[in-house]
Every structure is written in C-alpha cells, then in structure tokens.
Design a protein around this motif. Structure first.
Motif, short mmCIF file in Angstrom:
data_model
loop_
_atom_site.label_atom_id
_atom_site.label_comp_id
_atom_site.label_asym_id
_atom_site.label_seq_id
_atom_site.Cartn_x
_atom_site.Cartn_y
_atom_site.Cartn_z
N SER A 1 99.93 7.42 29.36
CA SER A 1 99.09 8.21 30.26
C SER A 1 99.95 9.03 31.21
O SER A 1 99.56 10.13 31.61
CB SER A 1 98.17 7.28 31.06
OG SER A 1 98.91 6.47 31.94
N LYS B 1 91.06 6.48 24.78
CA LYS B 1 90.20 5.40 25.25
C LYS B 1 89.86 4.48 24.10
O LYS B 1 89.98 4.83 22.94
CB LYS B 1 88.90 5.98 25.83
CG LYS B 1 89.06 6.74 27.13
CD LYS B 1 87.73 7.34 27.53
CE LYS B 1 86.80 6.20 27.88
NZ LYS B 1 85.46 6.36 27.36
N ASP C 1 91.31 0.27 30.55
CA ASP C 1 90.68 1.33 29.76
C ASP C 1 89.86 2.26 30.65
O ASP C 1 89.99 3.49 30.59
CB ASP C 1 89.80 0.70 28.69
CG ASP C 1 89.08 1.75 27.86
OD1 ASP C 1 89.76 2.54 27.18
OD2 ASP C 1 87.83 1.79 27.92
N LEU C 2 89.00 1.68 31.49
CA LEU C 2 88.18 2.51 32.38
C LEU C 2 89.04 3.21 33.42
O LEU C 2 88.78 4.37 33.77
CB LEU C 2 87.12 1.63 33.06
CG LEU C 2 86.13 2.35 33.98
CD1 LEU C 2 85.41 3.47 33.24
CD2 LEU C 2 85.12 1.36 34.55
N ALA D 1 90.70 6.14 31.78
CA ALA D 1 89.75 7.21 31.50
C ALA D 1 89.49 8.08 32.73
O ALA D 1 89.17 9.27 32.62
CB ALA D 1 88.44 6.61 30.99
N HIS E 1 82.46 8.75 32.95
CA HIS E 1 83.21 7.67 32.30
C HIS E 1 82.65 6.29 32.69
O HIS E 1 82.56 5.39 31.85
CB HIS E 1 84.69 7.75 32.65
CG HIS E 1 85.40 8.91 32.00
ND1 HIS E 1 85.41 9.10 30.64
CD2 HIS E 1 86.11 9.93 32.54
CE1 HIS E 1 86.11 10.20 30.35
NE2 HIS E 1 86.54 10.73 31.49
N ASN F 1 81.13 3.48 30.01
CA ASN F 1 81.79 2.20 29.72
C ASN F 1 81.06 0.99 30.31
O ASN F 1 80.87 -0.03 29.64
CB ASN F 1 83.23 2.20 30.26
CG ASN F 1 84.16 2.99 29.37
OD1 ASN F 1 83.75 3.98 28.77
ND2 ASN F 1 85.41 2.58 29.28
#
Length: 802
Positions: free
Chosen positions: A503, A515, A580-581, A584, A616, A620
C-alpha cells in the motif's frame, strides 16, 4: 448510723465552743440566755426519762426471754421422747416383718435353685443325647438330620461355658469338637469322591447327601465351606484351563468370544445340574463367574506378554469390546456381593457436573456421539457407573494400550491431512451471510472423533493411557489451528498493523489498494467462528477429560496452551479484517492530504474522500457483521480495533493538510463531523435492525474524533495575539508536545520566524509537569506523528533500494 439525726449534739465531731457561738453569735443575743438554758434543761430532762424507760423495758425483756427459753427446752424434750418411741416401734415392726418373710425367702431361693438345676439337667440330657446322636448320624452320613442337630448341640453347649471345670462337661465339649472335625473331613472326602480334582471327566454328580452336607458345612468352621467352594470351582474350571491353554489356537485374542461362550454354557449347565445342591446364599454361580474372570485375566496377560508383537489395534479393540460386553452381562446377572475381598475396585461415582460436553455414554461403543454447537448450552448430568465387574478382566489390556494410543495418533494425523486436502479441493466456503458465518464442518468431525476416543479410552483405563491420549489431543488441536485455520487465512504482504508495504508503494502511484474479495471476507469470518467454537469446545473437552481420569492425575490435564492458540487465530482473523478495511480507506485519506485546502473558497457538502471512506465502510462492515452474527463479541472487537487504527491515521493525514485557509478548515471540520457520525453508527450501518453501539466503542470514537475536531478548531483560531492563541491551544488539546504544536503552526501556514517566536512562547506558557512526570502527555506511546515519521523513513529506504 442506726438512728440518723440532724441534731448538732448527735454529731461525732461535736464542738461545744462552736455550738455556743452558734447559739449566741452576738452580744445582743446574750439577752435571751435564760430562755436557751431552760430549753436545754428541758431537753436533758426528756432524755433522762427516755433512758429510764428503756432501761426498765430491757429488764422485763430479759426475764420474758428466759421464760420463753425454758418453755422451748421443755417442748424439745417432749419431741425427742416421741421420736424415740416411734423409732423403737419401727424397729419392732421390721423385726416382725423379717420373721414373717424369712421362710418365704428360703422358699424363693430354693425354687430358683431348683429351676436352674432342672434346666441345666435338661440341657445336660439334651447335650449328652445330642452328642451320641451326632456321632451315630455322622457315621451313617445322615447329613440332613446332622445339620439341625449340630446347630442345636452347639447352642446348648454355650450354656455350659461356665461349667467347663467339671470333667464330664469338658469331656462332652471335646466330643462335640471331635465330631465337628470328623464331619468336616468326612464332607470334604465326600466331595472329593464325587468331584475328583484329577482329570477333566466328572464321575460324580449332585445328590441329596451332598446337598445336606452343604447345610452342615454352614454350621462348621468357615474354612470347611471355603475349601468346598474352592475345590468345586477348581474342578469345574479344569476343563477351561485345558481347552484354552496358551499353545491352543483358540487362546488368542481373535477367538476371545469362545472363552465367554464357554463360561456361559458352563453356568447354564451348573444351574441345571448343581443349582439346588449348594445353598443360595453361597452365590456359587457368581463365584464361578468371578473365578473364571480372574483366571482369564491371568491367562490373557500371560499370552499377550508372549505375543505382544502380534497385537494390532483392531484386534485389541475387538477383544476389549467383547470383554467389556461380557463384564456388562455379568453386572446384569449378578450383584457383585462376592467381590468384597477387594480384588476388584468398584468404580467411584463422579461428582455432579454442569459440563455441556456430557452425553449419555452407556454403550458408547455402538452409539454415535454428535457434539453440535447448539448442544453446548444444554448441560446434562452424567450417568453413575454401576458395574462392579468393570475391569475384572479388561484390566489386563491396559499395559498394551500403547498400541491403541499410537493408532489414534496415526488416525488423527490422517484425519488432519484429509481436512487439508478437502479444503484445497472444495475451496473456501460459499458466501452465505444468512447463516451468520458458517463453522467449518471439519472442526465438528474432529471433536466427534475426540469424543469417541475419549469414551473408548476411559472404558479401557482411567490412568496413564488417558494422559497419553490427552497429549495426542493437544498435538492435533495445535495442528488443526495452524494447518486448517491459520494456514487458510488469506495472505497479505505484511501481517503488521497499519499500512502494508504494497500500500505504501501504490499510494505514491495513485492506484487502488487490493482488497479482499467477498469470498475471502466470508472465509476469514468462517475461520474466526470456527476458532471461537474450537476454543469453547476445547475448554469443555478439558473438563470432560478431568472427569474421566483418576483424581491423582487430574492436574496433569491442561489444554490452556491449545485454547491460547485458538485465541491467537481469532486475534489474527480480526486483525486481517481491520487491515483490509483500513487499507481500503488509505487512498481516500491520501487524496485528503493532497488537496489544496488554502484554495477552498466556500463550504459545501462533504468532500469526495469522505464519501469514498463511507462507501468502503458500507461495503465491508455489513458483510462482516452478518458473518459474525453468532459471535457478536468478536464483531465488537473488530469495530474497536478498526476505530483504534483508523482515527490515529486520519489525524496523521490531517496534519499533512497544509497550509489550510479558514474556509478550508471549516470544510475539514464538516468532513470530520461526518466521519464521526459514520463511525458512531458503524456497528449497525446498513442493518435493518438498529442497535445501540457498545459503550466501550462509542467512548473510543468520541475521544479520538473530538481530538481531530479540536485540532481543526485551533487551526481556525487567529494567531494574534500569540498569548491567547497559545493558551487556547493548551486548553483545547491539552497536548504539551512541541511537535504537535509545530504541526499546527505548519497547518496555519505561518512563516519560520513567526513559528520560532510562537514556540518560545509555547514553552513559557506550558504548565508545570506533575511530580514524577516528564511534562509530556504524548511520550507514553508513539504518537501518530511519530509513526508517520517512521513510515516516511521506511518509504525512502524502499525507494532507494528499488
């Protein structure tokens, strides 16, 4: 003291001078001296009269007292005389009664002695006649009559224990003992003749004579009875020892059924032929069965030691199953009253337990045991083991249970490998959010197998084999956690919190961060739910193992390490969801920091980067919440960890927005408030059922986002006059770090010269640090600014190497 008086003349410390001075205090008072003298004389005259009266009265009282004393003495003399007369009359009456009853007492004593003599003579006659009859019946083997007669003779002989000094009585007692001894030897000889110990063919059989002989043996020395039982059982099992010798093919474990079939036939044969010969209280059928069990255990132990290399797990389990079935059959048929010698320990009753792992385990070798997650909330009470024959034969298999343990080790290894292969072949579970996150079916299969092994092993032994089995359980619980759960978690470039290396690189390129797909999110939630189920079920497994094992070995069972392993899997799963979130949302935050905030001319709706973050979150969070519906507490942990990660990162990017105009700060403040509202609603976002967010989560969000709002309010405040600005900063942020203050000045776009004077003023206006403190509120842990500085250094190092 006797007559209290207020008169001064009656006082013990009377003083005449003081009394006269009191009567005549002044010269004028002497005028009435005659009157006072007359009063005193009158008083003296009255006292003399009183004294005279008292003295005369005392004289008369003494005379009256002497007269009363004389009268009392005369009355006492009269009373004494009357008492003496009564006593004399009582003695005469007693003497008269003795004379009257003397003859009656003699008659009573004579009657008592005569009754005793007659009774003793009758007993003696019965004893003499009984001994003669006993000797004659013994010679004629009339055991039916002897049984009753012998008991009567023994009872009568007890009455003559105090007469053993008489030669004739002692002689009769010796004859009784001789007759008992002769009866014992004769009965043993009769049984030896009827059931010879040599050879396997029985030449004798049941008869009325032997049946009556058993009744006699009940009255004789208990050793006679024991000898009869021992010889009969030995002769009855002699054929068994020949048929199942160690060198015979039927003696091996694969034909163990034939042993139990043989004893069943023998017991039926005994009941038909000899059931009425022995008294029922001898429990001969049970004694034969128990002795068969002892002999079988010794024979099986010997042959298994000799052929230990030939023992396979299937053969061992087959033999154990048939043996435990036979022990259960014995428990249904017999009471176990002949086991009082302590050769077999009766199973102890376990204490009541609320363990949800409990199920009905009677006949567990054929029952299918299913441990479903929904059943873990229904405690069941264990059945009390009531088989006194448990282990009477099967105890011999315990030294060879290592074969079973090794087999379970191999089977569990193959089971784990099959789980791994099935997961690879079938792929991750299909997304099905309606079920609230499915638990992997392999974990239920694993614990079903564990339960079967535990029940099976506890039937074989509750000692060291259970400890060995527990060690294997621990091994494969860890393997399941790492190979099936951790091994199938989606891989990331970096497992540490915050931004990943990928990232960082893509952030500079302006591309989107990769993601997790919907399938991967569902897989993570499924693994998390499975780990949570394994954690709870492992705890129940530990409690059940402690109930099954011997009390002395209970402390050696500890599955805490395995429960910690599943806790680590849960923590890693939550961290993956958070990363992950978090990742994002990184592009949106980067876009925020790159905007020209000094050029913003008016405040409008929320900025595009806020819309992107909210998008996002709405994509999620509902998926994660629905898949973790069955483990609500871990969804709460996910929300808390995300807030703890996102808010510092947001503040870090907020510091990168420089310079900021007044209108730009207002727009950022609006955006911050929008994000704050979204974060507060995050646990129930996109849900039809709105629930109040947990207080612990709300507190974190309010505290973090309020800090971001305070930063923007400080930026919006005018920096003139400097003292007011510095005081407002300290009041709003309560942050004594010069680095933070420096970044606020950078956001306002102040020149270096202005910042220098501001920093000097800031240091002067700082409040005094508390005792023992370092004066800084931000040195206890790395601040987002310090963390950002580290990330920038890492970014430069990566670019340099690339």
């Amino acid at each position: 003291q006797v007559f209290p008086s207020q008169d001064p003349l009656d006082r013990a410390d009377f003083n005449a001078v003081e009394y006269i001075n009191a009567l005549f205090p002044t010269e004028q008072s002497l005028a009435n001296i005659d009157e006072v003298v007359n009063k005193i004389r009158l008083k003296i005259r009255r006292l003399d009269d009183n004294i005279r009266t008292v003295v005369r009265g005392q004289t008369n009282v003494g005379q009256d007292g002497r007269q009363a004393l004389e009268e009392a003495q005369k009355a006492i003399q009269q009373l004494f005389g009357k008492i003496k007369d009564i006593k004399d009359k009582a003695e005469k009456s007693e003497q008269m009664v003795k004379e009257i009853t003397r003859d009656i007492k003699q008659l009573d004593h004579a009657k008592r002695h005569l009754t005793t003599s007659i009774t003793t003579l009758n007993h003696l006659h019965m004893l003499a006649g009984g001994v003669d009859s006993l000797e004659a019946m013994t010679r004629r083997r009339q055991y039916g009559e002897v049984a009753n007669l012998l008991q009567g003779v023994v009872n009568v002989l007890e009455h003559f224990n105090k007469y053993m000094g008489i030669p004739q009585i002692r002689q009769l007692s010796e004859r009784v003992k001789a007759a008992q001894s002769e009866l014992g030897q004769q009965i043993l000889a009769d049984f030896e003749e009827a059931f010879p110990s040599q050879g396997t063919k029985r030449t004798g059989g049941p008869s009325n004579v032997l049946r009556d002989a058993c009744l006699v043996a009940n009255v004789l020395d208990p050793r006679i009875k024991q000898e009869i039982i021992k010889k009969f059982i030995k002769q009855h099992l002699s054929e068994y020892l020949v048929l199942f010798q160690e060198n015979q093919d039927v003696a091996w474990l694969d034909k163990i059924d034939r042993r139990y079939a043989w004893i069943k036939r023998q017991l039926v044969d005994y009941e038909e032929k000899y059931g009425r010969m022995f008294p029922a209280e001898w429990c001969m059928t049970e004694r034969i069965a128990v002795e068969f069990c002892h002999v079988t255990r010794a024979e099986l132990s010997k042959i298994m030691r000799t052929r230990a290399k030939e023992i396979e797990v299937k053969l061992l389990l087959f033999a154990i199953q048939r043996t435990t079935n036979f022990e259960g059959l014995l428990a249904k048929r017999f009471s176990g009253c002949t086991l009082a010698d302590g050769t077999v320990k009766k199973p102890e009753v376990p204490p009541p337990s609320t363990n949800p792992f409990l199920e009905d385990e009677t006949g567990a070798e054929t029952d299918e045991i299913v441990m479903e997650k929904s059943d873990t909330d229904k405690p069941k009470k264990p059945k009390v083991p009531d088989n006194p024959f448990h282990g009477i034969v099967s105890k011999c298999f315990e030294p060879h249970l290592y074969v079973y343990i090794e087999s379970q080790d191999k089977n569990l290894g193959e089971l784990i490998d099959r789980f791994v292969a099935d997961f690879k072949a079938q792929g991750p579970p299909k997304p099905n959010v309606d079920e609230g996150g499915a638990v992997l079916p392999s974990c239920a299969d694993l614990f079903v197998y564990y339960k079967k092994c535990m029940v099976q092993c506890s039937q074989l032994s509750t000692g060291e084999p259970m400890i060995a089995l527990t060690t294997i359980f621990q091994k494969y619980l860890r393997e399941y956690a790492w190979k099936i759960l951790s091994g199938n978690l989606p891989k990331t470039t970096s497992s540490s919190g915050g931004l990943t290396i990928t990232s960082l690189l893509k952030e500079k390129e302006g591309s989107e961060v990769a993601k997790f797909t919907l399938e991967e999110l569902c897989l993570i939630c499924s693994i998390l739910s499975t780990a949570e189920y394994c954690l709870a079920t492992t705890q129940q497994l530990e409690e059940k193992l402690k109930e099954k094992v011997d009390a002395s070995l209970m402390e050696r069972i500890n599955l805490t390490g395995e429960m910690d392993t599943f806790s680590i899997v849960i923590s890693n799963s939550i961290q993956l969801l958070v990363q992950d979130l978090d990742a994002a949302c990184d592009p949106a935050l980067t876009a925020m920091s790159k905007m020209q905030w000094q050029n913003v001319e008016h405040v409008g709706d929320q900025s595009p980067y806020v819309t992107s973050v909210i998008l996002h979150i709405k994509q999620n969070v509902p998926i994660i919440r629905d898949n973790l519906a069955s483990t609500r507490k871990y969804f709460t942990q996910f929300c808390i960890k995300f807030a703890n990660s996102f808010i510092p990162k947001f503040i870090n990017h907020l510091f990168k927005c420089k310079p900021i105009s007044m209108v730009g700060a207002e727009q950022l403040l609006l955006d911050t408030h929008s994000l704050k509202m979204v974060l507060l609603d995050l646990p129930s976002i996109g849900s039809q059922v709105v629930r109040k967010a947990p207080a612990s989560y709300t507190k974190i969000v309010v505290k973090g986002m309020t800090r971001a709002e305070m930063i923007l309010k400080v930026v919006m405040a005018p920096h003139e006059p400097p003292v007011v600005f510095v005081d407002n900063y300290i009041k709003l942020l309560a942050d004594c770090s010069t680095d933070t203050f420096q970044k606020i000045l950078d956001m306002k776009g102040l020149k270096r010269s202005e910042q220098s004077s501001m920093l000097d003023l800031f240091r002067l206006r700082l409040p005094a640090p508390p005792p023992g403190g370092d004066g800084s509120l931000s040195l206890s842990a790395p601040t987002p600014e310090q963390e950002s500085s580290r990330i920038r250094k890492l970014e430069k190092l990566i670019k340099k190497r690339l």
